[in-house]
Scaffold this motif. Structure first.
Motif, PDB file in Angstrom:
ATOM      1  N   THR A 168      51.798  90.082  93.002  1.00  0.00           N
ATOM      2  CA  THR A 168      53.170  89.652  93.272  1.00  0.00           C
ATOM      3  C   THR A 168      54.169  90.717  92.856  1.00  0.00           C
ATOM      4  O   THR A 168      55.134  91.007  93.572  1.00  0.00           O
ATOM      5  CB  THR A 168      53.480  88.330  92.542  1.00  0.00           C
ATOM      6  N   TRP A 196      49.113  85.478 100.114  1.00  0.00           N
ATOM      7  CA  TRP A 196      49.030  85.293  98.661  1.00  0.00           C
ATOM      8  C   TRP A 196      49.806  84.054  98.242  1.00  0.00           C
ATOM      9  O   TRP A 196      49.501  83.432  97.219  1.00  0.00           O
ATOM     10  CB  TRP A 196      49.552  86.533  97.954  1.00  0.00           C
ATOM     11  N   GLY A 197      50.808  83.684  99.018  1.00  0.00           N
ATOM     12  CA  GLY A 197      51.556  82.462  98.742  1.00  0.00           C
ATOM     13  C   GLY A 197      50.759  81.205  99.022  1.00  0.00           C
ATOM     14  O   GLY A 197      51.176  80.100  98.655  1.00  0.00           O
ATOM     15  N   ILE A 198      49.621  81.360  99.665  1.00  0.00           N
ATOM     16  CA  ILE A 198      48.725  80.233  99.926  1.00  0.00           C
ATOM     17  C   ILE A 198      47.514  80.249  98.996  1.00  0.00           C
ATOM     18  O   ILE A 198      47.110  79.223  98.455  1.00  0.00           O
ATOM     19  CB  ILE A 198      48.244  80.254 101.391  1.00  0.00           C
ATOM     20  N   PHE A 199      46.965  81.439  98.782  1.00  0.00           N
ATOM     21  CA  PHE A 199      45.696  81.554  98.052  1.00  0.00           C
ATOM     22  C   PHE A 199      45.824  82.209  96.680  1.00  0.00           C
ATOM     23  O   PHE A 199      44.820  82.380  95.986  1.00  0.00           O
ATOM     24  CB  PHE A 199      44.698  82.380  98.883  1.00  0.00           C
ATOM     25  N   SER A 219      48.002  83.213  92.807  1.00  0.00           N
ATOM     26  CA  SER A 219      48.216  82.596  91.501  1.00  0.00           C
ATOM     27  C   SER A 219      49.178  81.421  91.611  1.00  0.00           C
ATOM     28  O   SER A 219      49.846  81.230  92.626  1.00  0.00           O
ATOM     29  CB  SER A 219      48.767  83.636  90.523  1.00  0.00           C
ATOM     30  N   SER A 220      49.284  80.647  90.556  1.00  0.00           N
ATOM     31  CA  SER A 220      50.099  79.425  90.598  1.00  0.00           C
ATOM     32  C   SER A 220      51.569  79.728  90.859  1.00  0.00           C
ATOM     33  O   SER A 220      52.227  79.006  91.615  1.00  0.00           O
ATOM     34  CB  SER A 220      49.942  78.649  89.291  1.00  0.00           C
ATOM     35  N   ARG A 228      52.235  80.756  94.654  1.00  0.00           N
ATOM     36  CA  ARG A 228      51.996  79.799  95.727  1.00  0.00           C
ATOM     37  C   ARG A 228      53.275  79.054  96.111  1.00  0.00           C
ATOM     38  O   ARG A 228      53.962  78.484  95.266  1.00  0.00           O
ATOM     39  CB  ARG A 228      50.914  78.791  95.311  1.00  0.00           C
ATOM     40  N   SER A 284      53.584  76.288  97.569  1.00  0.00           N
ATOM     41  CA  SER A 284      53.485  74.855  97.287  1.00  0.00           C
ATOM     42  C   SER A 284      53.921  74.508  95.869  1.00  0.00           C
ATOM     43  O   SER A 284      54.251  73.349  95.586  1.00  0.00           O
ATOM     44  CB  SER A 284      52.048  74.372  97.510  1.00  0.00           C
ATOM     45  N   ASN A 285      53.948  75.500  94.986  1.00  0.00           N
ATOM     46  CA  ASN A 285      54.312  75.247  93.592  1.00  0.00           C
ATOM     47  C   ASN A 285      55.778  75.522  93.283  1.00  0.00           C
ATOM     48  O   ASN A 285      56.245  75.150  92.200  1.00  0.00           O
ATOM     49  CB  ASN A 285      53.442  76.096  92.660  1.00  0.00           C
ATOM     50  N   GLY A 291      45.422  84.227  90.056  1.00  0.00           N
ATOM     51  CA  GLY A 291      44.559  84.202  91.229  1.00  0.00           C
ATOM     52  C   GLY A 291      43.387  85.158  91.021  1.00  0.00           C
ATOM     53  O   GLY A 291      43.307  85.854  90.011  1.00  0.00           O
ATOM     54  N   CYS A 331      43.175  89.245 101.218  1.00  0.00           N
ATOM     55  CA  CYS A 331      44.505  89.044 101.806  1.00  0.00           C
ATOM     56  C   CYS A 331      45.079  90.373 102.298  1.00  0.00           C
ATOM     57  O   CYS A 331      45.678  90.445 103.384  1.00  0.00           O
ATOM     58  CB  CYS A 331      45.447  88.410 100.782  1.00  0.00           C
TER      59      CYS A 331
END
Length: 221
Positions: free
Chosen positions: A13, A56-59, A61-62, A65, A67-68, A193, A201
């Motif tokens: 990131t 990387w935003g899907i798979f 680190s927290s 992502r 979704s987080n 991740g 990726c």
């Protein structure tokens, strides 16, 4: 209890962030100095790192992502009412809006560049032949306008960093360099991740960019 240093941003990131800063600056310089070939190749590099970030935003680190950290209006309004009460590691709800706006504008900027043909027709994007001359000319004009919008979003992003530091007392720049920040007790740190996932990726992003550079030929040919 005293705040403790913990992981906030992973290496992929952070590399994406600073590579994007450098590439946008270089793309601006190349365009201003009529180095259109360099500008085009810099655009391909931006496409690659953007695709990597989306994957990387899907798979990843927290904190990477989507979704987080991408949240609804209620979370954004709640954060605006009590910014100092936010205790979740990573992007804030307001910061998430900035990230989404930046990535969205970058995507549009790249898309118009790929189908763009300059005024002299000497340099054109690899997908320009798929469109007519009128559409490519329109993409050329939109490409310039979108960059102005991108600069505005970047300016807001920088202003927010200054605001957080001077008003809220939160350091955002340092953690994006070191990957670590002081977290309040009880705050869950980043869940990292996997390195091999980051590599996959990157390979996928490079492969897609290579396909685009080739003019997006039909698969299997």
């Amino acid at each position: 209890m005293k705040a403790v240093k913990a992981a906030v941003w992973d290496l992929p990131t952070r590399l994406f962030h600073w590579a994007l800063v450098a590439l946008i600056g270089f793309s601006w310089w190349a365009a201003k100095n009529d180095q259109l070939e360099w500008h085009m190749w810099s655009g391909f590099a931006i496409l690659t790192v953007l695709l990597f970030r989306l994957l990387w935003g899907i798979f990843g680190s927290s904190t990477a992502r989507f979704s987080n950290f991408v949240r609804g209006p209620a979370a954004v309004l709640g954060y605006l009412r009590d910014a100092k009460g936010w205790r979740t590691v990573g992007h804030t709800p307001l910061g998430a809006l900035s990230v989404v706006a930046l990535l969205g504008l970058l995507g549009l900027q790249i898309a118009t560049g790929l189908v763009n043909s300059d005024d002299d027709g000497l340099v054109e994007g690899p997908l320009a032949p798929l469109l007519g001359e009128t559409a490519s000319d329109a993409a050329h004009d939109l490409h310039d306008v979108l960059f102005d919008g991108l600069l505005i979003v970047i300016g807001i992003h920088v202003a927010a960093i200054v605001f957080y530091r001077l008003v809220l007392g939160k350091k955002l720049l340092g953690p994006m360099i070191s990957g670590r920040a002081a977290l309040d007790p009880g705050t869950e740190p980043m869940r990292p991740g996997r390195g091999w996932v980051a590599l996959l990726c990157l390979v996928a992003a490079l492969a897609f960019t290579r396909w685009i550079v080739a003019g997006a030929p039909p698969l299997g040919t």
